[in-house]
Design an enzyme around this catalytic site. Sequence first.
Site, PDB file in Angstrom:
ATOM      1  N   HIS A  86     121.158  -9.140  14.038  1.00 15.70           N
ATOM      2  CA  HIS A  86     122.172  -9.024  15.099  1.00 15.70           C
ATOM      3  C   HIS A  86     122.272  -7.620  15.690  1.00 15.70           C
ATOM      4  O   HIS A  86     122.935  -7.432  16.709  1.00 15.70           O
ATOM      5  CB  HIS A  86     123.558  -9.401  14.560  1.00 15.70           C
ATOM      6  CG  HIS A  86     123.678 -10.801  14.058  1.00 15.70           C
ATOM      7  ND1 HIS A  86     123.382 -11.898  14.842  1.00 15.70           N
ATOM      8  CD2 HIS A  86     124.068 -11.300  12.846  1.00 15.70           C
ATOM      9  CE1 HIS A  86     123.594 -13.005  14.139  1.00 15.70           C
ATOM     10  NE2 HIS A  86     123.998 -12.669  12.918  1.00 15.70           N
ATOM     11  N   ASP A  88     122.214 -18.169   4.434  1.00 16.11           N
ATOM     12  CA  ASP A  88     123.545 -18.694   4.756  1.00 16.11           C
ATOM     13  C   ASP A  88     123.529 -20.106   5.327  1.00 16.11           C
ATOM     14  O   ASP A  88     124.583 -20.650   5.647  1.00 16.11           O
ATOM     15  CB  ASP A  88     124.330 -17.728   5.657  1.00 16.11           C
ATOM     16  CG  ASP A  88     123.535 -17.240   6.841  1.00 16.11           C
ATOM     17  OD1 ASP A  88     122.424 -17.735   7.066  1.00 16.11           O
ATOM     18  OD2 ASP A  88     124.050 -16.344   7.560  1.00 16.11           O
TER      19      ASP A  88
HETATM   20 ZN   LIG Z   1     123.645 -15.461   9.260  1.00 15.81          ZN
END
Ligand SMILES: [Zn+2]
Length: 376
Positions: free
Chosen positions: A133, A252
């Site tokens: 990110h 995740d």
């Molecule tokens: Zn993630």
Amino acid sequence: MTRVPLFIGSEVYRGSSYGAWHPLAIPRVPTVMDLTRALGWLPAAQYVTSPRARPAALTAFHTPAYIAALQAAERDGGVSAAVRDRHHLGTHSNPVYPEMFRRPATAAGGSILAAELLRGGGVVYNPGGGTHHGLPDRANGFCYLNDPVLGMLALRAQGIRRIAYVDLDAHHCDGVAARFAGDPEVLMISVHEDRRWPFTGALEDRAGGAGLNLPVPRGLNDTEMRAIVDALILPAVAGFRPEALVVQCGADALEEDPLSRLALSNGALWRAVAALVPLAPRVLVLGGGGYNPWSVARAWAGVWATLAGHAVPDRLPPEAEAVLRGLSWTRQRHRPRPEAWFTTVADRPREGPVRAEIRDRLAVLVPRRPRRRAAS
Ligand SMILES: [Zn+2]
């Protein structure tokens, strides 16, 4: 490929926390190192200590002003309101913490070193990487730097042009997409949970022709992931004929993760990795998200077993079990911790129906995948 796979790690991750209430309060890379060593899977000859990237190397993607602000925040232990607003440092997601420059710069140094180690071919694993990110001038989504981008740019600097990037994390790789959208020599494939932060990576978002984005509904199961891998990811990567492949292996998307609502077993990740590795002469496998300390450690230890060719035992030997029993977690403390989190590495498979949303979206994406180019 004759050379053995390499594992890039560092002690910088040991004892490092984003703060007691942050999802990244948990240990991840140190547990993977301890667990794989306890299993005899990580001989010294396959372990490489990650260097810390120099600030100048980070400016291949990040702005000098941001790098300076990040270093200053670590040195000062705090940020001004102006720095917080401009660079998103010192926020709830991207807090000030003691290693906030050294730790991500080490993850980035690992991915840059991996590109060098892969010059002549091979497989390198940098589980501390995968911070997909990070943006040029600001932290984003727990990511202060973007090591996948920096690793890919380091591959480019060696003259390696065609790079495939496959992102299996529950979240869309917005930072990687920001750099490589429209690049005709990059193929980015991201599978991520629909309607989840950062809310980018829609099915219709083609990243300027460089991307295939598959948002998936809650509860994604192993059968659905297998369909996605077999119908979309493997043919797309094979058709692209990459000179290098980068796989972001965030943990995740697994069922026990507290931040997303997908339901894979760790075997679904391992199967994808095993099938992808033969498709490129150079493969860099990264970590990523993952916020349950047991599921991250077990998943990423199994990724290494997959890469390095180790059989995963049904039941862990006592030394490995002790590593997992030694973990604690402040979240979900009233829920029982299943015994399997301590005594096994492999989850039970989580098969299920392939839902219509998955089939329909694959029908949209499969025709967009690169056509197989003639061998040259
Ligand atoms: Zn993630």
